[in-house]
Design a protein around this motif. Structure first.
Motif, PDB file in Angstrom:
ATOM      1  N   UNK A 249      15.358 116.357  16.005  1.00  0.00           N
ATOM      2  CA  UNK A 249      15.616 117.244  15.021  1.00  0.00           C
ATOM      3  C   UNK A 249      16.011 116.288  13.929  1.00  0.00           C
ATOM      4  N   UNK A 250      16.760 115.052  14.183  1.00  0.00           N
ATOM      5  CA  UNK A 250      16.700 114.063  13.252  1.00  0.00           C
ATOM      6  C   UNK A 250      15.542 113.669  12.541  1.00  0.00           C
ATOM      7  N   UNK A 251      14.597 113.437  13.236  1.00  0.00           N
ATOM      8  CA  UNK A 251      13.153 113.018  12.748  1.00  0.00           C
ATOM      9  C   UNK A 251      12.730 114.265  12.037  1.00  0.00           C
ATOM     10  N   UNK A 252      12.585 115.346  12.476  1.00  0.00           N
ATOM     11  CA  UNK A 252      12.150 116.348  11.740  1.00  0.00           C
ATOM     12  C   UNK A 252      12.845 116.797  10.272  1.00  0.00           C
ATOM     13  N   UNK A 253      14.057 116.310  10.315  1.00  0.00           N
ATOM     14  CA  UNK A 253      14.659 116.352   9.306  1.00  0.00           C
ATOM     15  C   UNK A 253      14.053 115.250   8.013  1.00  0.00           C
ATOM     16  N   UNK A 254      13.926 114.141   8.425  1.00  0.00           N
ATOM     17  CA  UNK A 254      13.466 113.187   7.740  1.00  0.00           C
ATOM     18  C   UNK A 254      12.000 113.709   7.104  1.00  0.00           C
ATOM     19  N   UNK A 255      11.117 114.606   8.097  1.00  0.00           N
ATOM     20  CA  UNK A 255       9.852 114.795   7.762  1.00  0.00           C
ATOM     21  C   UNK A 255      10.247 116.089   6.544  1.00  0.00           C
ATOM     22  N   UNK A 256      11.027 116.874   6.893  1.00  0.00           N
ATOM     23  CA  UNK A 256      11.323 117.881   5.600  1.00  0.00           C
ATOM     24  C   UNK A 256      11.782 117.190   4.471  1.00  0.00           C
ATOM     25  N   UNK A 257      12.633 116.127   4.473  1.00  0.00           N
ATOM     26  CA  UNK A 257      12.981 115.656   3.156  1.00  0.00           C
ATOM     27  C   UNK A 257      11.809 114.644   2.515  1.00  0.00           C
ATOM     28  N   UNK A 258      11.027 114.234   2.956  1.00  0.00           N
ATOM     29  CA  UNK A 258       9.963 113.499   2.712  1.00  0.00           C
ATOM     30  C   UNK A 258       8.679 114.135   2.320  1.00  0.00           C
TER      31      UNK A 258
END
Length: 259
Positions: A249-258
């Motif tokens: 979930x944290x990794x996908x959060x990064x993908x969403x942000x970037x």
């Protein structure tokens, strides 16, 4: 966490594992196969992403189109990295790795970085990141590191585990919300010399590097030696929001942000 709508899910590209032509294989005799380990795909989906398999179509343009269409790149586990890619010869024939898959994944890594896509590597994936950035590996931990733990046991497989100490200011520590973890361990190779720009952010009790990262405005790279997708909560009766799921979930959060 509410489930995102399909069009809202970040697309996570997963380069396929390769199974080469084998005239002795009873299924698809003599044919090359490409596949994704199911729990890896499930980990992405349950964390809110859409797993997209990237196929090796023997053309760089195909990899570039696939990578460009995704919001992140996830490198999964599997075969050893060919030691020739870091200037060595195999100490034993069985450690010769898969040079074909290496070249495919090095291309995907290079293109993901060129397109500024967040890259997350698991087990072999962490090693591909390291070698792709100019680092080297221990071909076999127990052969080359005196006093090392057993990091892989075929008969116990993901049941074998050891502690890991995380750097408190790392993304990995924040994602797992801890500075100490008990992780599975299914690797006999590991980072020896870190690649360009990679910071060591986790070690096992024997000093073996267990995670690396490089996070700047220009690039986002994290590699871990353990398999968080196998720590999805199913071992306790269902896909609970386990530490492994929290990390995805944290990794996908990064993908969403970037993206």
């Amino acid at each position: 966490m509410s489930e995102p709508k399909l069009h809202q899910r970040p697309r996570i590209g997963i380069p396929a594992c390769l199974m080469h032509e084998d005239p002795e294989r009873p299924l698809f005799k003599g044919k090359a196969l490409q596949y994704t380990e199911k729990k890896m795909a499930l980990a992405v989906w349950r964390a809110g992403g859409l797993p997209v398999q990237i196929l090796d179509l023997d053309e760089r343009d195909a990899v570039e189109e696939a990578v460009a269409s995704c919001d992140g790149l996830l490198l999964q586990g599997g075969a050893d990295v060919h030691p020739g890619h870091y200037g060595e010869e195999a100490l034993r024939p069985e450690w010769n790795g898969d040079a074909v898959r290496d070249r495919f994944e090095f291309s995907a890594l290079e293109l993901a970085l060129a397109h500024k896509k967040p890259v997350f590597g698991v087990c072999r994936g962490a090693q591909v990141i390291n070698v792709g950035l100019g680092g080297s590996l221990y071909q076999d931990i127990n052969t080359q590191v005196e006093g090392s733990l057993v990091h892989r046991d075929w008969h116990r497989y993901e049941v074998i585990e050891h502690g890991v100490r995380l750097e408190s200011d790392s993304w990995v520590a924040r994602a797992w919300d801890s500075e100490e973890l008990l992780t599975n361990t299914i690797h006999h190779q590991a980072v020896k010399q870190p690649g360009e720009g990679l910071r060591v952010v986790a070690r096992a009790p024997d000093g073996i590097i267990e995670a690396v990262e490089s996070i700047t405005d220009e690039r986002w790279i994290v590699g871990v030696q353990w398999h968080p997708e196998w720590l999805d909560g199913s071992e306790v009766g269902g896909p609970h929001r386990s530490p492994g799921r929290m990390a995805f979930e944290a990794y996908l959060g990064v993908c969403n942000e970037r993206r």
